[in-house]
Design an enzyme around this catalytic site. Structure first.
Site, PDB file in Angstrom:
ATOM      1  N   PRO A  53      -7.281 -39.697 -33.948  1.00 60.25           N
ATOM      2  CA  PRO A  53      -6.308 -40.012 -32.779  1.00 60.25           C
ATOM      3  C   PRO A  53      -6.889 -41.170 -32.107  1.00 60.25           C
ATOM      4  O   PRO A  53      -7.021 -41.036 -30.826  1.00 60.25           O
ATOM      5  CB  PRO A  53      -6.526 -38.766 -32.133  1.00 60.25           C
ATOM      6  CG  PRO A  53      -7.656 -38.082 -32.440  1.00 60.25           C
ATOM      7  CD  PRO A  53      -8.282 -38.559 -33.639  1.00 60.25           C
ATOM      8  N   CYS A  54      -6.922 -42.381 -32.669  1.00 56.24           N
ATOM      9  CA  CYS A  54      -7.303 -43.699 -32.089  1.00 56.24           C
ATOM     10  C   CYS A  54      -6.471 -43.829 -30.929  1.00 56.24           C
ATOM     11  O   CYS A  54      -6.670 -44.837 -29.980  1.00 56.24           O
ATOM     12  CB  CYS A  54      -7.367 -44.793 -32.943  1.00 56.24           C
ATOM     13  SG  CYS A  54      -5.842 -44.632 -34.298  1.00 56.24           S
ATOM     14  N   HIS A  55      -5.211 -43.247 -30.718  1.00 54.17           N
ATOM     15  CA  HIS A  55      -4.176 -43.656 -29.607  1.00 54.17           C
ATOM     16  C   HIS A  55      -4.712 -42.821 -28.248  1.00 54.17           C
ATOM     17  O   HIS A  55      -4.006 -43.072 -27.346  1.00 54.17           O
ATOM     18  CB  HIS A  55      -2.874 -43.423 -30.165  1.00 54.17           C
ATOM     19  CG  HIS A  55      -2.532 -41.796 -30.504  1.00 54.17           C
ATOM     20  ND1 HIS A  55      -2.618 -41.355 -31.724  1.00 54.17           N
ATOM     21  CD2 HIS A  55      -2.252 -40.678 -29.641  1.00 54.17           C
ATOM     22  CE1 HIS A  55      -2.686 -40.036 -31.549  1.00 54.17           C
ATOM     23  NE2 HIS A  55      -2.394 -39.741 -30.380  1.00 54.17           N
TER      24      HIS A  55
END
Length: 113
Positions: A53-55
């Site tokens: 979940p880089c966001h």
DNA sequence: CACCGATGTCCAA
DNA sequence: TTGGACATCGGTG
């Protein structure tokens, strides 16, 4: 192939539950690294695009930061949209609820300080 | 080996 | 308060 450092970034990032966000500095600090930029690089090169979940990673000043290697544009807009779906909303390019920041546990067995 | 990067912090205007 | 420059760490060429 992901490097050791990247694995640490992903491992720490995977600890962030849904609806929660963290900052590059917090990640770096969690990994025992003083460079927040190195964290962003690992996310940029993330081979686990949907798995990591880089966001959920934003700048320490509660700004969206960047996404997919870009600090603005449609990519960043998509990042805000993903966060909005998780309950994390932004106002004027700033995190509305700073309490959404996820605090990492002490990931430094060496540090006795 | 040298340069760049999804940042952060400090100094100056 | 806003803008510019430097510092720091790892990755890639």
């Amino acid at each position: 192939m992901p490097t050791l450092f990247q694995k640490q970034v992903y491992a720490a990032l995977k600890q962030v539950p849904r609806g929660r966000v963290t900052t590059y500095k917090q990640l770096a600090e969690c990994l025992g690294c003083r460079s927040c930029r190195a964290v962003g690089q690992a996310l940029k090169r993330n081979p686990y695009a949907p798995k990591v979940p880089c966001h959920r990673v934003i700048a320490s000043d509660l700004t969206p930061g960047g996404f997919m290697g870009r600090r603005g544009g449609a990519a960043l807009r998509r990042k805000l949209d993903l966060l909005a779906k998780e309950g994390v909303r932004f106002h004027a390019d700033k995190l509305v609820e700073p309490s959404r920041l996820f605090k990492f546990p002490d990931r430094r067995p060496h540090s006795e300080f």
